[in-house]
Design a protein around this motif. Structure first.
Motif, short mmCIF file in Angstrom:
data_model
loop_
_atom_site.label_atom_id
_atom_site.label_comp_id
_atom_site.label_asym_id
_atom_site.label_seq_id
_atom_site.Cartn_x
_atom_site.Cartn_y
_atom_site.Cartn_z
N PRO A 60 2.45 5.85 1.56
CA PRO A 60 1.91 6.19 0.23
C PRO A 60 3.01 6.51 -0.78
CG PRO A 60 0.66 7.30 1.94
CD PRO A 60 1.85 6.68 2.62
N ASN A 61 2.76 6.15 -2.04
CA ASN A 61 3.63 6.55 -3.13
C ASN A 61 2.76 7.01 -4.30
OD1 ASN A 61 3.19 4.27 -5.10
ND2 ASN A 61 4.03 3.07 -3.40
N SER A 62 3.41 7.46 -5.35
CA SER A 62 2.68 8.08 -6.47
C SER A 62 1.80 7.12 -7.23
CB SER A 62 3.68 8.72 -7.44
OG SER A 62 4.58 7.75 -7.95
N SER A 63 1.98 5.81 -7.05
CA SER A 63 1.16 4.84 -7.77
C SER A 63 -0.19 4.57 -7.10
CB SER A 63 1.91 3.51 -7.92
OG SER A 63 1.94 2.80 -6.69
N TRP A 64 -0.31 4.99 -5.85
CA TRP A 64 -1.55 4.71 -5.13
C TRP A 64 -2.71 5.49 -5.74
CZ3 TRP A 64 -0.96 4.17 0.88
CH2 TRP A 64 -0.03 3.16 1.16
N GLY A 65 -3.80 4.76 -6.00
CA GLY A 65 -4.98 5.39 -6.55
C GLY A 65 -5.79 6.12 -5.50
N GLU A 66 -6.83 6.76 -5.97
CA GLU A 66 -7.67 7.57 -5.08
C GLU A 66 -8.31 6.73 -3.97
OE1 GLU A 66 -11.75 10.28 -5.45
OE2 GLU A 66 -10.51 9.91 -7.22
N GLU A 67 -8.78 5.53 -4.32
CA GLU A 67 -9.43 4.68 -3.32
C GLU A 67 -8.41 4.17 -2.30
OE1 GLU A 67 -12.97 2.69 -1.78
OE2 GLU A 67 -12.37 4.57 -2.75
N PHE A 123 9.05 -11.60 -0.86
CA PHE A 123 8.40 -11.91 -2.13
C PHE A 123 7.47 -10.80 -2.61
CE2 PHE A 123 4.86 -14.27 -4.33
CZ PHE A 123 5.53 -14.44 -5.53
N THR A 124 6.68 -10.24 -1.72
CA THR A 124 5.72 -9.23 -2.12
C THR A 124 6.33 -7.84 -2.30
OG1 THR A 124 5.14 -8.90 0.21
CG2 THR A 124 3.75 -10.40 -1.06
N ARG A 125 7.63 -7.70 -1.96
CA ARG A 125 8.28 -6.39 -2.07
C ARG A 125 9.51 -6.44 -2.96
NH1 ARG A 125 4.20 -3.15 -0.51
NH2 ARG A 125 3.77 -3.17 1.73
N ASN A 126 9.59 -7.41 -3.88
CA ASN A 126 10.83 -7.57 -4.65
C ASN A 126 10.77 -6.96 -6.04
OD1 ASN A 126 9.20 -9.34 -6.02
ND2 ASN A 126 10.53 -11.11 -5.83
N ILE A 127 9.73 -6.20 -6.34
CA ILE A 127 9.63 -5.52 -7.64
C ILE A 127 9.84 -4.03 -7.42
CG2 ILE A 127 8.08 -4.96 -9.56
CD1 ILE A 127 6.82 -7.71 -9.19
N ARG A 128 10.81 -3.48 -8.13
CA ARG A 128 11.21 -2.09 -7.89
C ARG A 128 10.14 -1.08 -8.33
NH1 ARG A 128 16.62 -1.10 -6.88
NH2 ARG A 128 17.98 -2.91 -6.94
N ASP A 129 9.45 -1.37 -9.44
CA ASP A 129 8.52 -0.39 -10.01
C ASP A 129 7.29 -0.24 -9.12
OD1 ASP A 129 10.25 -0.17 -12.12
OD2 ASP A 129 9.12 -1.55 -13.41
N THR A 130 7.07 0.96 -8.61
CA THR A 130 5.90 1.19 -7.77
C THR A 130 4.63 1.00 -8.58
OG1 THR A 130 5.99 3.56 -8.24
CG2 THR A 130 7.10 2.79 -6.25
N GLY A 131 3.66 0.33 -7.97
CA GLY A 131 2.37 0.13 -8.62
C GLY A 131 2.31 -1.04 -9.57
N ALA A 132 3.45 -1.71 -9.83
CA ALA A 132 3.47 -2.78 -10.83
C ALA A 132 2.92 -4.10 -10.30
CB ALA A 132 4.88 -3.00 -11.34
N ALA A 133 3.00 -4.32 -9.00
CA ALA A 133 2.58 -5.61 -8.46
C ALA A 133 1.78 -5.44 -7.16
CB ALA A 133 3.80 -6.50 -8.25
N SER A 199 -15.32 -14.41 -6.72
CA SER A 199 -15.44 -13.55 -7.91
C SER A 199 -14.07 -12.93 -8.20
CB SER A 199 -16.50 -12.46 -7.71
OG SER A 199 -16.16 -11.62 -6.63
N PRO A 200 -13.73 -12.74 -9.48
CA PRO A 200 -12.39 -12.25 -9.83
C PRO A 200 -12.19 -10.79 -9.42
CG PRO A 200 -13.77 -12.38 -11.78
CD PRO A 200 -14.55 -13.02 -10.68
N ILE A 201 -10.92 -10.42 -9.25
CA ILE A 201 -10.55 -9.06 -8.88
C ILE A 201 -9.94 -8.38 -10.10
CG2 ILE A 201 -9.09 -7.63 -7.39
CD1 ILE A 201 -9.11 -9.93 -5.36
N PRO A 202 -10.50 -7.28 -10.56
CA PRO A 202 -9.93 -6.59 -11.73
C PRO A 202 -8.55 -6.02 -11.43
CG PRO A 202 -12.20 -5.89 -11.30
CD PRO A 202 -11.76 -6.66 -10.11
N LEU A 203 -7.64 -6.12 -12.39
CA LEU A 203 -6.33 -5.52 -12.25
C LEU A 203 -6.46 -4.01 -12.01
CD1 LEU A 203 -4.21 -7.18 -15.07
CD2 LEU A 203 -3.93 -7.50 -12.61
N GLY A 204 -5.62 -3.50 -11.16
CA GLY A 204 -5.63 -2.07 -10.87
C GLY A 204 -6.63 -1.64 -9.83
N SER A 205 -7.49 -2.56 -9.41
CA SER A 205 -8.50 -2.18 -8.42
C SER A 205 -7.94 -2.30 -7.01
CB SER A 205 -9.73 -3.08 -8.55
OG SER A 205 -9.40 -4.43 -8.27
#
Length: 254
Positions: A60-67, A123-133, A199-205
Protein backbone atom coordinates in the motif's frame (compact mmCIF):
# COMPACT_ATOMS: atom_id res chain seq x y z
CA UNK A 1 25.36 25.36 3.09
CA UNK A 2 27.65 24.37 0.19
CA UNK A 3 30.34 23.35 2.67
CA UNK A 4 27.79 21.31 4.62
CA UNK A 5 26.66 19.45 1.48
CA UNK A 6 30.30 18.92 0.57
CA UNK A 7 30.93 17.29 3.93
CA UNK A 8 27.87 15.10 3.43
CA UNK A 9 29.09 13.84 0.05
CA UNK A 10 32.55 13.40 1.51
CA UNK A 11 31.03 11.23 4.17
CA UNK A 12 29.27 9.15 1.54
CA UNK A 13 32.47 8.63 -0.40
CA UNK A 14 34.12 7.31 2.72
CA UNK A 15 31.29 5.28 4.14
CA UNK A 16 32.10 2.17 2.10
CA UNK A 17 28.39 1.52 1.48
CA UNK A 18 27.93 2.62 -2.13
CA UNK A 19 28.01 -0.07 -4.84
CA UNK A 20 30.10 0.62 -7.95
CA UNK A 21 29.43 -2.22 -10.39
CA UNK A 22 30.29 -5.36 -8.49
CA UNK A 23 32.79 -3.77 -6.13
CA UNK A 24 32.47 -1.52 -3.13
CA UNK A 25 34.63 1.20 -1.71
CA UNK A 26 36.09 0.19 1.61
CA UNK A 27 38.00 3.07 3.24
CA UNK A 28 38.31 4.55 6.67
CA UNK A 29 37.32 8.19 7.12
CA UNK A 30 36.84 10.66 9.91
CA UNK A 31 33.48 10.55 11.62
CA UNK A 32 30.83 12.62 9.84
CA UNK A 33 28.97 14.94 12.18
CA UNK A 34 25.50 16.06 11.07
CA UNK A 35 24.73 19.05 13.21
CA UNK A 36 21.69 20.46 11.43
CA UNK A 37 18.33 19.14 10.37
CA UNK A 38 18.93 20.06 6.66
CA UNK A 39 22.11 17.97 6.68
CA UNK A 40 20.30 14.98 8.11
CA UNK A 41 17.50 15.41 5.55
CA UNK A 42 19.94 15.39 2.63
CA UNK A 43 21.70 12.30 3.99
CA UNK A 44 18.39 10.48 4.40
CA UNK A 45 17.38 11.35 0.85
CA UNK A 46 20.70 10.23 -0.61
CA UNK A 47 20.63 7.04 1.44
CA UNK A 48 17.23 6.29 -0.06
CA UNK A 49 18.53 6.85 -3.59
CA UNK A 50 21.52 4.56 -3.14
CA UNK A 51 19.76 1.93 -1.05
CA UNK A 52 20.19 -1.73 -2.05
CA UNK A 53 16.63 -2.44 -0.97
CA UNK A 54 14.20 -2.23 -3.89
CA UNK A 55 10.66 -1.00 -3.48
CA UNK A 56 7.88 -3.56 -3.57
CA UNK A 57 5.14 -1.81 -5.56
CA UNK A 58 2.48 -4.28 -4.43
CA UNK A 59 2.45 -2.79 -0.93
CA UNK A 60 0.00 0.00 0.00
CA UNK A 61 0.94 3.62 -0.61
CA UNK A 62 -0.74 6.96 0.03
CA UNK A 63 -2.46 7.00 -3.38
CA UNK A 64 -4.52 3.90 -2.70
CA UNK A 65 -8.19 4.68 -2.27
CA UNK A 66 -10.54 3.30 0.32
CA UNK A 67 -11.81 0.49 -1.92
CA UNK A 68 -8.28 -0.51 -2.92
CA UNK A 69 -7.27 -0.77 0.73
CA UNK A 70 -10.43 -2.63 1.69
CA UNK A 71 -9.83 -5.32 -0.90
CA UNK A 72 -6.12 -5.51 -0.10
CA UNK A 73 -6.94 -6.14 3.55
CA UNK A 74 -9.63 -8.63 2.57
CA UNK A 75 -7.29 -10.84 0.55
CA UNK A 76 -4.41 -10.36 2.96
CA UNK A 77 -6.59 -11.62 5.79
CA UNK A 78 -7.13 -14.82 3.80
CA UNK A 79 -3.48 -15.26 2.91
CA UNK A 80 -1.55 -18.43 3.57
CA UNK A 81 0.70 -16.49 5.94
CA UNK A 82 -2.25 -15.25 7.99
CA UNK A 83 -3.71 -18.75 8.19
CA UNK A 84 -0.43 -20.51 8.94
CA UNK A 85 -0.84 -23.19 11.54
CA UNK A 86 -4.60 -23.20 11.10
CA UNK A 87 -6.79 -25.63 9.21
CA UNK A 88 -7.73 -24.38 5.74
CA UNK A 89 -11.30 -23.11 6.03
CA UNK A 90 -11.61 -22.17 2.35
CA UNK A 91 -9.73 -20.03 -0.13
CA UNK A 92 -6.20 -19.06 0.85
CA UNK A 93 -4.37 -16.40 -1.10
CA UNK A 94 -0.73 -15.41 -1.43
CA UNK A 95 0.34 -11.87 -2.31
CA UNK A 96 2.86 -11.55 -5.12
CA UNK A 97 5.59 -8.89 -4.74
CA UNK A 98 6.10 -6.54 -7.68
CA UNK A 99 9.24 -4.60 -8.60
CA UNK A 100 9.99 -2.10 -11.35
CA UNK A 101 12.77 -4.17 -12.92
CA UNK A 102 12.25 -7.62 -14.40
CA UNK A 103 15.83 -8.43 -15.39
CA UNK A 104 17.37 -7.96 -11.97
CA UNK A 105 14.92 -10.35 -10.35
CA UNK A 106 14.87 -12.97 -13.10
CA UNK A 107 15.71 -16.53 -12.10
CA UNK A 108 19.47 -16.90 -11.93
CA UNK A 109 20.01 -13.13 -11.92
CA UNK A 110 20.03 -12.82 -15.73
CA UNK A 111 21.57 -9.65 -17.15
CA UNK A 112 21.72 -8.64 -20.82
CA UNK A 113 24.02 -5.62 -20.74
CA UNK A 114 24.99 -2.87 -18.34
CA UNK A 115 22.91 -0.33 -20.28
CA UNK A 116 19.77 -2.44 -20.21
CA UNK A 117 20.46 -3.45 -16.64
CA UNK A 118 20.53 0.19 -15.53
CA UNK A 119 17.68 1.57 -17.66
CA UNK A 120 15.14 -1.23 -18.21
CA UNK A 121 11.88 -0.83 -16.33
CA UNK A 122 8.76 -2.94 -16.18
CA UNK A 123 6.14 -1.20 -18.34
CA UNK A 124 3.47 -1.07 -15.63
CA UNK A 125 5.93 0.18 -12.99
CA UNK A 126 7.88 2.84 -14.91
CA UNK A 127 6.02 5.94 -13.68
CA UNK A 128 7.44 7.43 -10.50
CA UNK A 129 4.33 9.29 -9.31
CA UNK A 130 2.24 7.04 -7.09
CA UNK A 131 -1.38 6.81 -8.19
CA UNK A 132 -0.74 8.34 -11.61
CA UNK A 133 -1.03 5.17 -13.69
CA UNK A 134 -1.05 1.47 -12.79
CA UNK A 135 -1.67 0.80 -9.11
CA UNK A 136 -2.24 -2.89 -8.55
CA UNK A 137 -1.53 -5.90 -6.41
CA UNK A 138 -1.90 -9.58 -7.30
CA UNK A 139 -2.91 -12.51 -5.15
CA UNK A 140 -3.04 -16.15 -6.23
CA UNK A 141 -4.71 -19.13 -4.67
CA UNK A 142 -2.56 -21.76 -3.09
CA UNK A 143 -3.80 -24.33 -5.63
CA UNK A 144 -2.83 -21.78 -8.37
CA UNK A 145 -6.06 -22.28 -10.27
CA UNK A 146 -7.04 -18.65 -9.80
CA UNK A 147 -5.28 -15.31 -9.67
CA UNK A 148 -6.90 -12.01 -8.73
CA UNK A 149 -5.62 -8.47 -9.22
CA UNK A 150 -6.88 -5.33 -7.45
CA UNK A 151 -6.36 -2.55 -9.98
CA UNK A 152 -6.74 1.20 -9.42
CA UNK A 153 -6.53 3.22 -12.65
CA UNK A 154 -4.66 6.52 -12.48
CA UNK A 155 -5.26 9.74 -14.42
CA UNK A 156 -2.47 9.09 -16.95
CA UNK A 157 -4.36 6.08 -18.35
CA UNK A 158 -7.12 8.11 -19.98
CA UNK A 159 -8.59 7.01 -23.31
CA UNK A 160 -12.22 8.01 -23.79
CA UNK A 161 -12.86 11.21 -21.77
CA UNK A 162 -12.87 10.31 -18.08
CA UNK A 163 -12.32 6.60 -18.71
CA UNK A 164 -9.44 4.13 -18.95
CA UNK A 165 -7.73 3.55 -22.30
CA UNK A 166 -8.45 0.14 -23.83
CA UNK A 167 -4.73 -0.49 -24.25
CA UNK A 168 -4.18 0.04 -20.52
CA UNK A 169 -6.92 -2.49 -19.77
CA UNK A 170 -5.32 -4.95 -22.19
CA UNK A 171 -1.96 -4.37 -20.47
CA UNK A 172 -3.43 -5.30 -17.11
CA UNK A 173 -5.14 -8.38 -18.53
CA UNK A 174 -1.86 -9.51 -20.11
CA UNK A 175 -0.01 -8.77 -16.85
CA UNK A 176 -2.43 -10.76 -14.70
CA UNK A 177 -2.89 -13.74 -17.02
CA UNK A 178 0.83 -13.78 -17.83
CA UNK A 179 1.75 -13.79 -14.16
CA UNK A 180 -0.76 -16.55 -13.55
CA UNK A 181 0.58 -18.63 -16.44
CA UNK A 182 4.12 -18.14 -15.14
CA UNK A 183 3.11 -19.59 -11.80
CA UNK A 184 1.80 -22.66 -13.61
CA UNK A 185 4.60 -23.22 -16.13
CA UNK A 186 7.29 -20.53 -16.07
CA UNK A 187 8.72 -19.06 -18.20
CA UNK A 188 6.01 -18.24 -20.75
CA UNK A 189 5.18 -15.75 -23.47
CA UNK A 190 1.83 -14.51 -24.73
CA UNK A 191 0.76 -16.35 -27.89
CA UNK A 192 -2.78 -15.02 -28.20
CA UNK A 193 -4.93 -12.53 -26.32
CA UNK A 194 -8.58 -12.12 -27.35
CA UNK A 195 -10.38 -9.26 -25.61
CA UNK A 196 -14.01 -8.17 -25.57
CA UNK A 197 -14.75 -4.75 -24.04
CA UNK A 198 -18.19 -4.59 -22.42
CA UNK A 199 -18.36 -1.32 -20.45
CA UNK A 200 -15.83 1.48 -19.83
CA UNK A 201 -13.88 1.83 -16.58
CA UNK A 202 -13.94 5.30 -14.97
CA UNK A 203 -10.56 6.85 -14.23
CA UNK A 204 -9.63 6.62 -10.57
CA UNK A 205 -11.90 3.66 -9.92
CA UNK A 206 -10.86 0.28 -8.54
CA UNK A 207 -11.72 -2.95 -10.34
CA UNK A 208 -10.95 -6.64 -10.03
CA UNK A 209 -9.03 -8.50 -12.75
CA UNK A 210 -9.56 -12.23 -12.23
CA UNK A 211 -7.72 -14.96 -14.11
CA UNK A 212 -8.78 -18.62 -14.16
CA UNK A 213 -6.83 -21.53 -15.57
CA UNK A 214 -8.95 -23.39 -18.14
CA UNK A 215 -6.61 -26.14 -19.33
CA UNK A 216 -3.04 -27.11 -20.15
CA UNK A 217 -1.94 -28.90 -23.30
CA UNK A 218 1.75 -29.63 -23.43
CA UNK A 219 3.55 -26.28 -23.57
CA UNK A 220 0.26 -24.39 -23.92
CA UNK A 221 -1.67 -22.83 -21.03
CA UNK A 222 -5.18 -21.52 -21.64
CA UNK A 223 -6.72 -18.97 -19.28
CA UNK A 224 -9.84 -16.85 -19.11
CA UNK A 225 -10.03 -13.40 -17.54
CA UNK A 226 -12.76 -11.06 -16.36
CA UNK A 227 -12.51 -7.40 -15.33
CA UNK A 228 -15.41 -6.48 -13.07
CA UNK A 229 -16.53 -3.90 -10.57
CA UNK A 230 -15.38 -4.77 -7.06
CA UNK A 231 -18.84 -6.04 -6.09
CA UNK A 232 -19.04 -8.14 -9.24
CA UNK A 233 -22.22 -6.45 -10.46
CA UNK A 234 -20.71 -4.99 -13.66
CA UNK A 235 -18.61 -6.75 -16.27
CA UNK A 236 -16.15 -4.31 -17.85
CA UNK A 237 -14.02 -6.64 -19.97
CA UNK A 238 -13.55 -10.33 -20.62
CA UNK A 239 -10.72 -12.12 -22.37
CA UNK A 240 -9.22 -15.45 -23.35
CA UNK A 241 -5.45 -15.87 -23.25
CA UNK A 242 -3.00 -18.47 -24.53
CA UNK A 243 0.55 -18.67 -23.20
CA UNK A 244 3.34 -20.92 -24.43
CA UNK A 245 6.24 -22.19 -22.34
CA UNK A 246 9.62 -21.06 -23.68
CA UNK A 247 13.31 -21.50 -23.06
CA UNK A 248 14.50 -18.20 -21.63
CA UNK A 249 17.85 -18.58 -23.42
CA UNK A 250 16.03 -17.78 -26.69
CA UNK A 251 15.22 -14.32 -25.33
CA UNK A 252 18.78 -13.69 -24.18
CA UNK A 253 20.15 -14.47 -27.65
CA UNK A 254 17.79 -11.87 -29.17
Amino acid sequence: MARNVGRIFSGFRCSGSLPFGKTQLKTRCPRLLLRTTPERTVVQALSSIFSHKSRDFSLPNSSWGEEMMRLYNHYSSQSGEAAEGQEDQGEQWTRLPSYNRSLKYATGGVYLSKIIQSKARLFTRNIRDTGAAFEYVLFFRRDKQRCVCIFQAGHLLEGPPGHVHGGAIATMIDTVTGTHASLLSAPVMTANLNINYRSPIPLGSTVLVESTMDKEEGKKTFLSCRVTSTDGSKLHTEAAALFVSINVSHLLRG
